[in-house]
Design a protein around this motif. Sequence first.
Motif, PDB file in Angstrom:
ATOM      1  N   ILE A 134       0.843  -1.204   0.000  1.00 48.52           N
ATOM      2  CA  ILE A 134       0.000   0.000   0.000  1.00 48.52           C
ATOM      3  C   ILE A 134       0.874   1.247   0.000  1.00 48.52           C
ATOM      4  CG2 ILE A 134      -1.930   1.211   1.099  1.00 48.52           C
ATOM      5  CD1 ILE A 134      -2.367  -1.235   2.862  1.00 48.52           C
ATOM      6  N   VAL A 135       0.529   2.188  -0.858  1.00 51.77           N
ATOM      7  CA  VAL A 135       1.151   3.511  -0.807  1.00 51.77           C
ATOM      8  C   VAL A 135       0.120   4.454  -0.198  1.00 51.77           C
ATOM      9  CG1 VAL A 135       2.091   5.427  -2.144  1.00 51.77           C
ATOM     10  CG2 VAL A 135       2.541   3.074  -2.854  1.00 51.77           C
ATOM     11  N   PHE A 136       0.474   5.058   0.916  1.00 51.33           N
ATOM     12  CA  PHE A 136      -0.383   6.065   1.543  1.00 51.33           C
ATOM     13  C   PHE A 136       0.147   7.444   1.172  1.00 51.33           C
ATOM     14  CE2 PHE A 136      -1.159   2.482   4.375  1.00 51.33           C
ATOM     15  CZ  PHE A 136      -2.501   2.613   4.710  1.00 51.33           C
ATOM     16  N   HIS A 137      -0.726   8.289   0.694  1.00 50.78           N
ATOM     17  CA  HIS A 137      -0.328   9.672   0.450  1.00 50.78           C
ATOM     18  C   HIS A 137      -0.738  10.512   1.657  1.00 50.78           C
ATOM     19  CE1 HIS A 137      -1.180  13.684  -1.837  1.00 50.78           C
ATOM     20  NE2 HIS A 137      -0.078  13.741  -1.121  1.00 50.78           N
ATOM     21  N   ASP A 138       0.260  11.062   2.339  1.00 52.35           N
ATOM     22  CA  ASP A 138      -0.020  12.009   3.421  1.00 52.35           C
ATOM     23  C   ASP A 138      -0.149  13.381   2.777  1.00 52.35           C
ATOM     24  OD1 ASP A 138       0.291  13.943   5.527  1.00 52.35           O
ATOM     25  OD2 ASP A 138       1.040  12.330   6.803  1.00 52.35           O
TER      26      ASP A 138
END
Lengths: 264, 413
Positions: free
Chosen positions: B342-346
């Motif tokens: 998973i890539v989470f964009h903050d």
Amino acid sequence: MSQESMKLAAGIDIGTECVKAVVVGDDGRVRGRAVAPTRGYFQTCAHEALASACEDAQTDPAALAGIGTTGFAMECVANASVRVGDSSCHALGAFQQVAEPMTLVDIGGRDPHVIWVDDLGRRTDARGIRRCALGVGSFLMFTARHLDVPPSRLQELAAAAERAVPVSSYCSVFSAGEVLERLREGATREEIALGCIQSIAERIVEIGGFRDPLYVCGGVVDYFPGVLTALQSLAGVPVRVVPDPIYTAAVGAALMSLRQGEVS
Amino acid sequence: MTTFGSTAALRATMDAYFRDVGAAAEQHLAPVAWCTSVGPAELLRALGFRVFFPENHAAMMGAARTANRYMPLAHAHGYSQEICSYLTSDIGAYLAGESPMQAYGLSGTPRADVLVFNTNQCRDVRDWFEWYGRRWNVPVVGMRSPRAIETVRDDDVDAIARQIEALVPALEAVAGTRLDAGRLEHAVRASRECSDLWEACLRTAARRPAPLNFFDATIHMGPAVVLRGADEAVTYYRTLLAELEGRAAARSAAVEGEAFRLYWDGMPIWGRLRALSSLFAEFRTAVVASTYCNSWIFSALDPADPVRSMARSSLELFIVRSEEAKEDYIARMLDLYHADGIVFHDCRTCPNNTNTRYGMPRRLGERLGIPTLVLDGDVNDLRCVSDEQMRTNVEGFIEQIADARPAAGSAAS
């Protein structure tokens, strides 16, 4: 095995502050090393560092089995045989030196990372610092300028402090402003130098997830050992240093190149 | 980005939509309502409004990288750099007298007769609309949503349904017409059909290799965003779905040599869409699914019960759910799309659409045994984006996935 029959590969880590080059034998031992400051023309800097490392290893660059590159400007080395991200190179380079799974803290000129390394020298996870706290190595360089000492003397200055003046900002740029404020308020240069060095350790501890054994690599601990001392007091587990910490990623890149040679 | 045959139909659909809204506003052909992305669009269409979605407008400025020119104007107007950069881009563009709509022959952003918000997205949408309400002296009405919902309960649905019903008299007054039950039913039916088709389009990416990826989907979701409840969106997604099914059957990959598959959580970084698409492709990685594109799937919509089903859809939305419900949802999506991580964009200025700040990446990583990566960035404000940091982090993350699965081959370039 004689030097003549040994396969050699180079690793070049082009960082934001320094270019590091090593020559590594297929027994994993480092035969030559060199470091040069990063200037704008990366390819020339890489070439210079590689030439010096080859000279140190007493080998001809033409005899190299391959060149692995990593770091900020790894794309700039046109004749690289393999390019690999720096966290994987740090993991493999550190594992080669200490031969055990570890929590590895890389503190270089740009963004520090905590990297978890398994029993094959692979990165299994990594966490970085928040974007607005990037450039810790560069921050120390700026600090030295504000305190009117060469960067190499910042550590010496900090060592003379009786107490640290806290420098608390997340942001490298704001921290530089904070340094000037503390000076205006009458703090000594020594106290501020120590405060800045400790602030680096505080930012890294905030990344979290430290497990024993914990090792540190990267140029900052070479040039500013006070960061290591501060980290040792905050980490909650013993902190050890990878041998030749500034070269860790370059060693990893050279090993990646040798590995690629094995499969190709 | 992947080249699709449907792109011409997409452009024609969006072009006709913008010109229609623009003509309604500038020639007073029909009343114009501004609506937040998951506001009551079906109700507005049933009342004959042309519906404009300013979040889409702001995203266009982000993608065109003009947003950074406009945001400082809103900051100078007293709107902080820390709040929604959609808001500051849009208000800044208005203050500059510029708009992407000018490419469609409009003089600027279409003036609203009424602005209708739903705080299920955030509080910022309401503040955004109130700025225009004061500027134009037009009504601002909306729905106030509960947040962090564990399970959508009937009493929550009742409360939102009552809020939707309470909007009707004010909207009828602006529209100059009474709400027709048949027209509302038609709009909800069209909206549901659009949702089902959009979901089917996205679902084709569960196949290996994925025929489209997240970056493509953010472009092709345009009609689902701005034409929800209108027949044109349904027509477009029939075309797109046929193409995607054909591509899936022919094993046409969005990412050449797809070796790794990721899930994206959080907002897109509009100004880096192409750059990120190329970066992931360089590492043979397809971002196959996302919370963001899935957020325009409204499976609860039911033409037999229009208002309550609109209310339920608005409450089932990912963004208003509890951490636990969100984590369960992402876990289901990872399984459905066979994602490796998973890539989470903050997203710096969009805390509500950011799921990194209360420990979710680590919890999900430990629970599912998969790697997670957090990228710092922003939806529109490129001052919050470090390209180099992003590249380094993506590169290391994919190398980590590759190392854990040596048979897939090295990610090294």
